[in-house]
Motif scaffolding. Structure first.
Motif, short mmCIF file in Angstrom:
data_model
loop_
_atom_site.label_atom_id
_atom_site.label_comp_id
_atom_site.label_asym_id
_atom_site.label_seq_id
_atom_site.Cartn_x
_atom_site.Cartn_y
_atom_site.Cartn_z
N GLU A 12 68.27 6.34 28.70
CA GLU A 12 68.59 5.01 28.43
C GLU A 12 68.25 3.99 29.31
O GLU A 12 67.73 2.77 29.27
CB GLU A 12 70.27 4.84 27.82
N VAL A 13 68.83 4.35 30.63
CA VAL A 13 68.30 3.50 31.87
C VAL A 13 67.10 3.33 31.87
O VAL A 13 66.63 2.16 32.26
CB VAL A 13 69.10 4.25 33.20
N SER A 14 66.26 4.25 31.80
CA SER A 14 64.68 4.10 31.79
C SER A 14 64.33 3.17 30.78
O SER A 14 63.16 2.31 31.13
CB SER A 14 64.25 5.48 31.80
N ARG A 15 64.50 3.64 29.54
CA ARG A 15 64.29 2.72 28.57
C ARG A 15 64.61 1.22 28.40
O ARG A 15 63.61 0.30 28.38
CB ARG A 15 64.77 3.20 27.29
N THR A 16 65.71 0.97 29.18
CA THR A 16 66.09 -0.42 29.31
C THR A 16 65.52 -0.94 30.39
O THR A 16 65.04 -2.30 30.31
CB THR A 16 67.79 -0.48 29.68
N CYS A 17 65.20 -0.48 31.47
CA CYS A 17 64.36 -1.00 32.47
C CYS A 17 63.09 -1.13 32.28
O CYS A 17 62.20 -2.29 32.67
CB CYS A 17 64.57 -0.19 33.72
N SER A 18 62.45 -0.04 31.36
CA SER A 18 60.98 -0.39 31.10
C SER A 18 60.84 -1.52 30.08
O SER A 18 59.82 -2.07 29.91
CB SER A 18 60.59 0.94 30.46
N GLU A 19 61.78 -1.80 29.40
CA GLU A 19 61.64 -2.91 28.43
C GLU A 19 62.02 -4.40 29.04
O GLU A 19 61.52 -5.45 28.41
CB GLU A 19 62.92 -2.71 27.31
N ASN A 20 62.55 -4.35 30.44
CA ASN A 20 62.74 -5.68 31.07
C ASN A 20 61.57 -6.19 31.52
O ASN A 20 60.77 -5.59 32.35
CB ASN A 20 63.77 -5.46 32.20
N PRO A 21 61.27 -7.38 31.08
CA PRO A 21 59.83 -7.85 31.85
C PRO A 21 59.66 -8.36 33.33
O PRO A 21 58.85 -8.39 33.76
CB PRO A 21 59.63 -9.05 30.92
N LEU A 22 60.90 -8.32 33.67
CA LEU A 22 61.30 -8.65 35.14
C LEU A 22 60.55 -7.56 36.12
O LEU A 22 60.27 -7.76 37.21
CB LEU A 22 62.47 -9.25 35.74
#
Length: 144
Positions: A12-22
């Motif tokens: 979940e951390v990896s997915r959330t961070c990879s979805e973040n455009p920043l």
């Protein structure tokens, strides 16, 4: 502890961070906005999975209690069966002791009866032998 919980946290951390455009705007070093955003994502995920961990621990403890309860009830059942078998053996032992005493009484009576019978026969034979000797002595067939 369940292995799927840490794996789900990291996914979940990896997915959330990879979805973040920043995350993809800047290369190294990250800006304060990215670090703050990553800290928020990480904090939310930690809160979520720490709460779930408590639920998993409770469910794990419940399953362990259920297993222990089942094991104890099986052990109690086995103990009751053993107790029944032990009571049967005790009853058989008591019956054998009673039968042994009765057998000893009958054999004692029978042996005494046979002893008296043999004693009577010996007395009768001895008496007959003495009478025969007296008769032979009185008729002078045997002289002393």
């Amino acid at each position: 502890m369940d292995v799927t919980l840490p794996s789900a946290f990291l996914d979940e951390v990896s997915r959330t961070c990879s979805e973040n455009p920043l995350m993809f705007q800047e290369s190294f070093p990250p800006s304060n906005a990215i670090v703050a955003d990553f800290q928020q994502v990480l904090g939310r995920c930690m809160m979520k999975y720490n709460q779930n961990q408590g639920e998993f621990m409770i469910s794990d403890l419940k399953s362990q209690v259920t297993d222990v309860r089942n094991s104890m009830s099986q052990n109690v059942g086995k103990m009751l069966k053993r107790e029944e078998k032990l009571n049967i053996l005790i009853d058989r032992t008591d019956n054998l002791q009673v039968a042994t005493k009765a057998f000893q009484k009958t054999t004692t009576k029978a042996s005494k009866k046979m002893w008296w019978k043999n004693y009577k026969i010996i007395i009768i034979i001895s008496s007959i032998f003495i009478i025969i000797i007296i008769i032979l002595l009185s008729t002078n067939v045997i002289s002393v």
